[in-house]
Write a protein that holds these residues in place. Structure first.
Motif, PDB file in Angstrom:
ATOM      1  N   LYS A   9       0.855  -1.186   0.000  1.00 48.64           N
ATOM      2  CA  LYS A   9       0.000   0.000   0.000  1.00 48.64           C
ATOM      3  C   LYS A   9       0.897   1.244   0.000  1.00 48.64           C
ATOM      4  CE  LYS A   9      -3.462   2.315   2.911  1.00 48.64           C
ATOM      5  NZ  LYS A   9      -4.276   2.185   4.130  1.00 48.64           N
ATOM      6  N   PHE A  10       0.507   2.250  -0.830  1.00 44.01           N
ATOM      7  CA  PHE A  10       1.254   3.504  -0.935  1.00 44.01           C
ATOM      8  C   PHE A  10       0.269   4.665  -0.807  1.00 44.01           C
ATOM      9  CE2 PHE A  10       3.468   0.275  -3.267  1.00 44.01           C
ATOM     10  CZ  PHE A  10       4.795   0.462  -2.931  1.00 44.01           C
ATOM     11  N   GLN A  11       0.608   5.628   0.043  1.00 42.36           N
ATOM     12  CA  GLN A  11      -0.239   6.807   0.217  1.00 42.36           C
ATOM     13  C   GLN A  11       0.481   8.041  -0.319  1.00 42.36           C
ATOM     14  OE1 GLN A  11      -1.138   6.468   4.483  1.00 42.36           O
ATOM     15  NE2 GLN A  11      -3.237   6.017   3.887  1.00 42.36           N
ATOM     16  N   PHE A  12      -0.297   8.918  -0.932  1.00 44.06           N
ATOM     17  CA  PHE A  12       0.237  10.161  -1.468  1.00 44.06           C
ATOM     18  C   PHE A  12       0.366  11.162  -0.321  1.00 44.06           C
ATOM     19  CE2 PHE A  12      -0.159  14.205  -3.869  1.00 44.06           C
ATOM     20  CZ  PHE A  12       0.906  14.019  -4.737  1.00 44.06           C
ATOM     21  N   VAL A  13       1.613  11.456   0.060  1.00 46.02           N
ATOM     22  CA  VAL A  13       1.905  12.356   1.173  1.00 46.02           C
ATOM     23  C   VAL A  13       3.043  13.280   0.755  1.00 46.02           C
ATOM     24  CG1 VAL A  13       2.688  12.478   3.579  1.00 46.02           C
ATOM     25  CG2 VAL A  13       1.270  10.564   2.844  1.00 46.02           C
ATOM     26  N   ASN A  14       2.866  14.574   0.958  1.00 42.25           N
ATOM     27  CA  ASN A  14       3.914  15.563   0.630  1.00 42.25           C
ATOM     28  C   ASN A  14       4.422  15.422  -0.805  1.00 42.25           C
ATOM     29  OD1 ASN A  14       3.777  16.627   3.243  1.00 42.25           O
ATOM     30  ND2 ASN A  14       5.275  15.154   3.991  1.00 42.25           N
ATOM     31  N   ASN A  15       3.493  15.312  -1.745  1.00 43.47           N
ATOM     32  CA  ASN A  15       3.793  15.243  -3.174  1.00 43.47           C
ATOM     33  C   ASN A  15       4.595  14.013  -3.598  1.00 43.47           C
ATOM     34  OD1 ASN A  15       2.396  17.634  -3.542  1.00 43.47           O
ATOM     35  ND2 ASN A  15       4.240  18.876  -3.279  1.00 43.47           N
ATOM     36  N   SER A  16       4.472  12.935  -2.851  1.00 47.00           N
ATOM     37  CA  SER A  16       5.164  11.700  -3.180  1.00 47.00           C
ATOM     38  C   SER A  16       4.365  10.520  -2.632  1.00 47.00           C
ATOM     39  CB  SER A  16       6.566  11.715  -2.559  1.00 47.00           C
ATOM     40  OG  SER A  16       7.263  10.548  -2.908  1.00 47.00           O
ATOM     41  N   TYR A  17       4.598   9.341  -3.200  1.00 42.53           N
ATOM     42  CA  TYR A  17       3.973   8.134  -2.660  1.00 42.53           C
ATOM     43  C   TYR A  17       4.910   7.502  -1.635  1.00 42.53           C
ATOM     44  CZ  TYR A  17      -0.075   8.050  -5.673  1.00 42.53           C
ATOM     45  OH  TYR A  17      -1.264   8.344  -6.276  1.00 42.53           O
ATOM     46  N   GLN A  18       4.378   7.247  -0.460  1.00 43.41           N
ATOM     47  CA  GLN A  18       5.121   6.609   0.629  1.00 43.41           C
ATOM     48  C   GLN A  18       4.484   5.264   0.920  1.00 43.41           C
ATOM     49  OE1 GLN A  18       7.805   8.313   1.866  1.00 43.41           O
ATOM     50  NE2 GLN A  18       7.280   9.844   0.329  1.00 43.41           N
ATOM     51  N   GLU A  19       5.324   4.227   1.052  1.00 41.60           N
ATOM     52  CA  GLU A  19       4.788   2.906   1.367  1.00 41.60           C
ATOM     53  C   GLU A  19       4.359   2.842   2.820  1.00 41.60           C
ATOM     54  OE1 GLU A  19       5.673  -1.840   0.843  1.00 41.60           O
ATOM     55  OE2 GLU A  19       7.234  -0.411   0.287  1.00 41.60           O
TER      56      GLU A  19
END
Length: 175
Positions: free
Chosen positions: A77-87
């Motif tokens: 799962k990856f969430q869009f946080v601070n203009n980037s995708y974080q796992e």
């Protein structure tokens, strides 16, 4: 088509609107060695490049799954946080692979592999319940095994990773 400054040809999957003026470009590539990979571009920059064969998305969250550059069907799962995708990291990954052992193994009571729980002979039926990954490439390092009798113990997968598959189907799918 060529993805924005990406080194391999890609297929554009589509665009995901963030707001009225900006969107994320989603691409897919088999890469030069048949390694299925998804790429996300935001404001002209690669913000995600991850192996997998299936992409799901819901809102600003991406889910990638598949047996690409992995020993099992890894679901992430990856969430869009601070203009980037974080796992969103998981403590364990579900594997759920059943089969007969191709060679004998020893399982242990804990992840530290100090106290032996059981010796399992060749052809013994097991289920690989879950695994822990780590290291530079997030490789499979430890697996939790369920015996045919119902005992559950840990195996140091790093010690056997490059041998022939412990059970059929549990081998590295990638370079």
């Amino acid at each position: 088509m060529d993805c924005f400054k990406y080194y391999d040809p890609t297929t554009i999957i589509g665009y995901w609107p963030i707001n009225d003026k900006t969107k994320i470009e989603l691409h897919y590539t088999e890469a030069p060695s048949d390694d299925p990979t998804f790429i996300a571009i935001y404001k002209g920059k690669v913000i995600l490049e991850e192996s997998g064969s299936t992409l799901h998305f819901k809102g600003n969250t991406l889910y990638i799954e598949g047996n690409a550059n992995s020993y099992f069907d890894k679901k992430r799962k990856f969430q869009f946080v601070n203009n980037s995708y974080q796992e969103v990291t998981q403590p364990f990954y579900y594997i759920g692979l059943k089969g007969n052992l191709n060679y004998p193994i020893q399982i242990y009571k804990t992840e530290q592999f100090k106290e032996k729980l059981a010796y399992l002979p060749k052809d013994y039926k097991i289920e690989v319940l879950m695994g822990k990954t780590g290291g530079e490439y997030d490789d499979l390092e430890k697996v939790l095994i369920k015996t045919e009798f119902g005992l559950i113990g840990w195996l140091n997968f790093k010690d056997i990773a490059f041998e022939r598959p412990m059970v059929d189907g549990l081998y590295f799918h990638g370079d």
